[in-house]
Scaffold this motif. Structure first.
Motif, PDB file in Angstrom:
ATOM      1  N   ALA A   1       0.997 -21.523 -48.247  1.00 56.24           N
ATOM      2  CA  ALA A   1       0.892 -20.582 -47.127  1.00 56.24           C
ATOM      3  C   ALA A   1       0.321 -19.234 -47.573  1.00 56.24           C
ATOM      4  CB  ALA A   1       2.260 -20.390 -46.478  1.00 56.24           C
TER       5      ALA A   1
ATOM      6  N   GLU B   1       1.370 -19.293 -39.201  1.00 52.46           N
ATOM      7  CA  GLU B   1       1.817 -20.024 -40.387  1.00 52.46           C
ATOM      8  C   GLU B   1       3.320 -19.859 -40.580  1.00 52.46           C
ATOM      9  OE1 GLU B   1      -1.974 -19.948 -43.425  1.00 52.46           O
ATOM     10  OE2 GLU B   1      -0.921 -18.060 -43.055  1.00 52.46           O
TER      11      GLU B   1
ATOM     12  N   HIS C   1       5.047 -22.068 -38.065  1.00 49.42           N
ATOM     13  CA  HIS C   1       4.884 -23.455 -38.511  1.00 49.42           C
ATOM     14  C   HIS C   1       5.837 -23.748 -39.672  1.00 49.42           C
ATOM     15  CE1 HIS C   1       2.635 -27.222 -38.868  1.00 49.42           C
ATOM     16  NE2 HIS C   1       2.827 -27.082 -40.175  1.00 49.42           N
TER      17      HIS C   1
ATOM     18  N   LEU D   1       0.300 -26.443 -43.028  1.00 52.52           N
ATOM     19  CA  LEU D   1       0.325 -24.991 -43.225  1.00 52.52           C
ATOM     20  C   LEU D   1      -1.073 -24.432 -43.449  1.00 52.52           C
ATOM     21  CD1 LEU D   1       3.506 -24.508 -45.384  1.00 52.52           C
ATOM     22  CD2 LEU D   1       3.042 -23.444 -43.183  1.00 52.52           C
TER      23      LEU D   1
ATOM     24  N   ASP E   1      -3.676 -21.840 -39.382  1.00 57.13           N
ATOM     25  CA  ASP E   1      -4.425 -20.674 -38.919  1.00 57.13           C
ATOM     26  C   ASP E   1      -5.863 -21.021 -38.520  1.00 57.13           C
ATOM     27  OD1 ASP E   1      -5.646 -21.034 -41.376  1.00 57.13           O
ATOM     28  OD2 ASP E   1      -5.047 -19.099 -42.199  1.00 57.13           O
TER      29      ASP E   1
END
Length: 156
Positions: A41, A51, A54, A113, A117
């Motif tokens: 991440a 993120e 998530h 991850l 985005d």
């Protein structure tokens, strides 16, 4: 820090003795897996709000935790990730304690991850490959995990 770690695991993550013969150190394994997720991440130097959301959902689902326990696990794993100078301690635990299926699920979680985005940068791809190699996943397995995630056939 050690007291915080012990308190959290005794309170929230104690595993019942079900006679399954599970290896001791399941708590450390959870922290290791979570730290690897956090490493991915943070790979692009931006841990976005998407993120983070998530990650919280993933940790709750993957480990079967309530939100406060998942948040505490993430916090402990983040502290451990920052404290360590390399990934070997985390990856070695996963390599020796996870089955191939568990490693694939972890790879899918890491891809989730990375892709949360909407962007895949070279550093994220590099970290994915590095972690996967260190936990004993071959490149083909890594590609398969990504394909499964992108096609919507993610394992639970």
């Amino acid at each position: 820090m050690i007291d915080r770690f012990k308190s959290f695991f005794s309170r929230e993550m104690a595993l019942p003795d079900d006679g399954s013969g599970k290896e001791p150190g399941a708590e450390e394994l959870r922290v290791a897996a979570c730290a690897l997720l956090l490493e991915v991440a943070h790979a692009d130097d931006h841990f976005s709000a998407g993120e983070r959301r998530h990650m919280r959902r993933l940790v709750r689902r993957h480990f079967g935790l309530e939100q406060h326990a998942a948040d505490e696990l993430i916090s402990i794993a983040e502290d451990e990730r920052r404290r360590r100078v390399d990934l070997w301690g985390f990856t070695n635990l996963v390599k020796t304690q996870y089955s191939m299926g568990q490693k694939l699920v972890l790879a899918e979680a890491m891809w989730g991850l990375v892709l949360a985005d909407g962007d895949l940068v070279a550093r994220e791809d590099y970290i994915m490959r590095k972690i996967s190699r260190l936990v004993g996943l071959k490149t083909g397995y890594l590609a398969e995990a990504r394909r499964r995630l992108e096609s919507g056939t993610e394992q639970s």
